[in-house]
Design a protein around this motif. Structure first.
Motif, PDB file in Angstrom:
ATOM      1  N   ARG A 378       0.952  -1.138  -0.012  1.00  0.00           N
ATOM      2  CA  ARG A 378      -0.006   0.067   0.021  1.00  0.00           C
ATOM      3  C   ARG A 378       0.939   1.262  -0.054  1.00  0.00           C
ATOM      4  O   ARG A 378       0.614   2.380  -0.653  1.00  0.00           O
ATOM      5  CB  ARG A 378      -0.951  -0.027   1.083  1.00  0.00           C
ATOM      6  CG  ARG A 378      -2.010  -1.158   1.251  1.00  0.00           C
ATOM      7  CD  ARG A 378      -2.952  -0.994   2.280  1.00  0.00           C
ATOM      8  NE  ARG A 378      -4.036  -2.055   2.171  1.00  0.00           N
ATOM      9  CZ  ARG A 378      -4.891  -2.458   3.176  1.00  0.00           C
ATOM     10  NH1 ARG A 378      -4.716  -1.805   4.464  1.00  0.00           N
ATOM     11  NH2 ARG A 378      -5.694  -3.282   3.025  1.00  0.00           N
ATOM     12  N   ARG A 379       1.967   1.096   0.674  1.00  0.00           N
ATOM     13  CA  ARG A 379       2.808   2.384   0.577  1.00  0.00           C
ATOM     14  C   ARG A 379       3.621   2.505  -0.833  1.00  0.00           C
ATOM     15  O   ARG A 379       3.626   3.705  -1.118  1.00  0.00           O
ATOM     16  CB  ARG A 379       4.079   2.109   1.704  1.00  0.00           C
ATOM     17  CG  ARG A 379       3.518   2.256   3.094  1.00  0.00           C
ATOM     18  CD  ARG A 379       4.488   1.916   4.103  1.00  0.00           C
ATOM     19  NE  ARG A 379       5.535   3.007   4.086  1.00  0.00           N
ATOM     20  CZ  ARG A 379       6.872   3.014   4.898  1.00  0.00           C
ATOM     21  NH1 ARG A 379       7.007   1.760   5.630  1.00  0.00           N
ATOM     22  NH2 ARG A 379       7.463   3.895   4.847  1.00  0.00           N
ATOM     23  N   ALA A 380       3.817   1.438  -1.359  1.00  0.00           N
ATOM     24  CA  ALA A 380       4.416   1.530  -2.526  1.00  0.00           C
ATOM     25  C   ALA A 380       3.580   2.010  -3.877  1.00  0.00           C
ATOM     26  O   ALA A 380       3.683   2.821  -4.558  1.00  0.00           O
ATOM     27  CB  ALA A 380       4.877   0.121  -3.031  1.00  0.00           C
ATOM     28  N   ALA A 381       2.070   1.557  -3.499  1.00  0.00           N
ATOM     29  CA  ALA A 381       0.994   1.845  -4.502  1.00  0.00           C
ATOM     30  C   ALA A 381       0.845   3.522  -4.213  1.00  0.00           C
ATOM     31  O   ALA A 381       0.808   4.437  -5.330  1.00  0.00           O
ATOM     32  CB  ALA A 381      -0.383   1.150  -4.204  1.00  0.00           C
ATOM     33  N   SER A 382       0.727   3.984  -2.906  1.00  0.00           N
ATOM     34  CA  SER A 382       0.575   5.172  -2.808  1.00  0.00           C
ATOM     35  C   SER A 382       1.805   6.349  -3.140  1.00  0.00           C
ATOM     36  O   SER A 382       1.545   7.347  -3.889  1.00  0.00           O
ATOM     37  CB  SER A 382       0.844   5.584  -1.199  1.00  0.00           C
ATOM     38  OG  SER A 382      -0.646   5.115  -0.873  1.00  0.00           O
TER      39      SER A 382
END
Length: 395
Positions: A378-382
């Protein structure tokens, strides 16, 4: 594959992963992007089973680029060059909102280099270990990428110094199911007596790893069986090497269970006392499962000769690198032999204090890898979406 900018089409991402660990990371990233962008988001590229399940339209099989080491790559160079050309052509035709390359440094760099000036933003996920060897790769990577997502907290400053925007998102193994397994259920299902010791043996996900490590593992089990006649082994594997693993373990000297399903993998780790693991992502998963381990690795002798002249760190296991001390025993190259492996495993089996000390120290490393924070995917997607929004706003 159609482009990513049609009136009715959702955004198109072209994603490249070249090995099972990258495929798993890519699948989680795809799921996180879909959470943010909705079901219309589309994915095209190169990946394995996990990415295919998440909806990837594959250009060609991932196994064609799943190579490691100079000696391993050279015999396959014509195919690799052809796949690079095909990939670049497909990306230019599809015009995705972004190319996302995951690890696979040689292939990823060559594709990104050929896209320079195309206007397609390039995001690389998993930094090359420039702190371990060939530090000049940081400058090389900065020339062809627009954003770097790293797994380790100390990596971004290295690449920012070269002008490459970089963000640490945490290690993908942090969001695995390791530590959630049902050990008693696994033992009951496979008829393993409660007092029989179980060793988890993880020989890697590439042919170059399994072909070298499985014979050593099997011979070590023969030595262990003398002292532990009721010993059992479990061998988690992946589809690309499953047939090879099943063939190699068929005549092992102790009852051996080969498993491919991830849920059963976590059960198997929970049912085990200790593990022997090929250096790589699996060491973090085994650490999260709370399982004491010995780390092993072998490469082609030519590759080993070169690496010994280039490595700048004393350890290869990520836990040891993070803590800068040998918490996990490492048996590499000629030290990865049946006698030394059996001796190391016996020490862990016989010494409860050593097992507990390893578990305690491993927790410190896991916190630095992102344990307890927002999920890395999720951090990567954000990070990717924020980067693309800023890029669009400034253009």
């Amino acid at each position: 594959m159609t482009g990513g900018h049609g009136p009715d089409a959702g955004p198109l991402f072209f994603i490249i992963a070249g090995e099972p660990s990258g495929d798993l990371l890519g699948a989680r990233l795809m799921a996180a992007l879909r959470e943010r962008l909705g079901k219309g988001v589309r994915f095209y590229g190169i990946g394995g089973e996990g990415m295919l399940r998440e909806g990837l339209e594959a250009l060609f099989p991932m196994r064609d680029i799943a190579l490691i080491g100079i000696a391993e790559i050279l015999p396959h160079l014509p195919l690799l060059l052809r796949r690079i050309r095909e990939t670049v052509a497909a990306i230019k035709t599809a015009r995705p909102v972004s190319l996302i390359t995951i690890d696979t440094p040689t292939f990823s760099y060559q594709v990104a280099r050929r896209l320079k000036g195309s206007g397609i933003p390039v995001v690389h996920y998993v930094a090359p270990q420039v702190w371990a060897w060939k530090p000049r790769r940081a400058k090389k990577l900065a020339r062809v990428n627009d954003l770097l997502l790293t797994l380790l907290p100390f990596e971004p400053p290295i690449f920012k110094k070269e002008g490459l925007p970089s963000i640490a998102v945490g290690h993908s193994a942090i969001e695995s199911g390791a530590g959630t397994g049902d050990g008693p259920y696994f033992r009951e299902r496979h008829n393993i007596p409660p007092l029989s010791p179980v060793i988890a043996m993880l020989p890697g996900s590439r042919h170059s790893e399994t072909s070298r490590l499985l014979p050593v593992f099997g011979d070590a089990l023969a030595l262990l069986r003398v002292r532990y006649p009721r010993l059992h082994a479990v061998v988690p594997t992946v589809s690309v090497v499953e047939e090879e693993v099943r063939t190699a373990t068929a005549n092992w000297p102790v009852p051996t269970i080969v498993i491919k399903n991830d849920d059963e993998k976590w059960d198997a780790l929970s049912a085990s006392e200790i593990a022997v693991v090929a250096s790589g992502t699996a060491t973090v998963e085994v650490a999260r499962a709370g399982l004491p381990m010995v780390v092993t690795y072998q490469v082609n002798p030519v590759t080993a000769w070169l690496l010994r002249r280039m490595l700048r760190i004393p350890y290869v296991a990520l836990v040891n690198v993070i803590l800068n001390r040998e918490v996990l025993p490492e048996l590499l190259q000629e030290n990865c032999n049946p006698k030394m492996l059996a001796d190391s495993l016996i020490r862990l089996l016989q010494d409860p204090a050593a097992r507990e000390l390893q578990k305690r120290d491993v927790k410190e490393a896991l916190l630095q890898l992102g344990e307890g924070d927002e999920l890395p995917s999720r951090r990567a997607a954000s990070a990717i979406l924020e980067f693309l929004e800023k890029r669009a706003a400034s253009s």
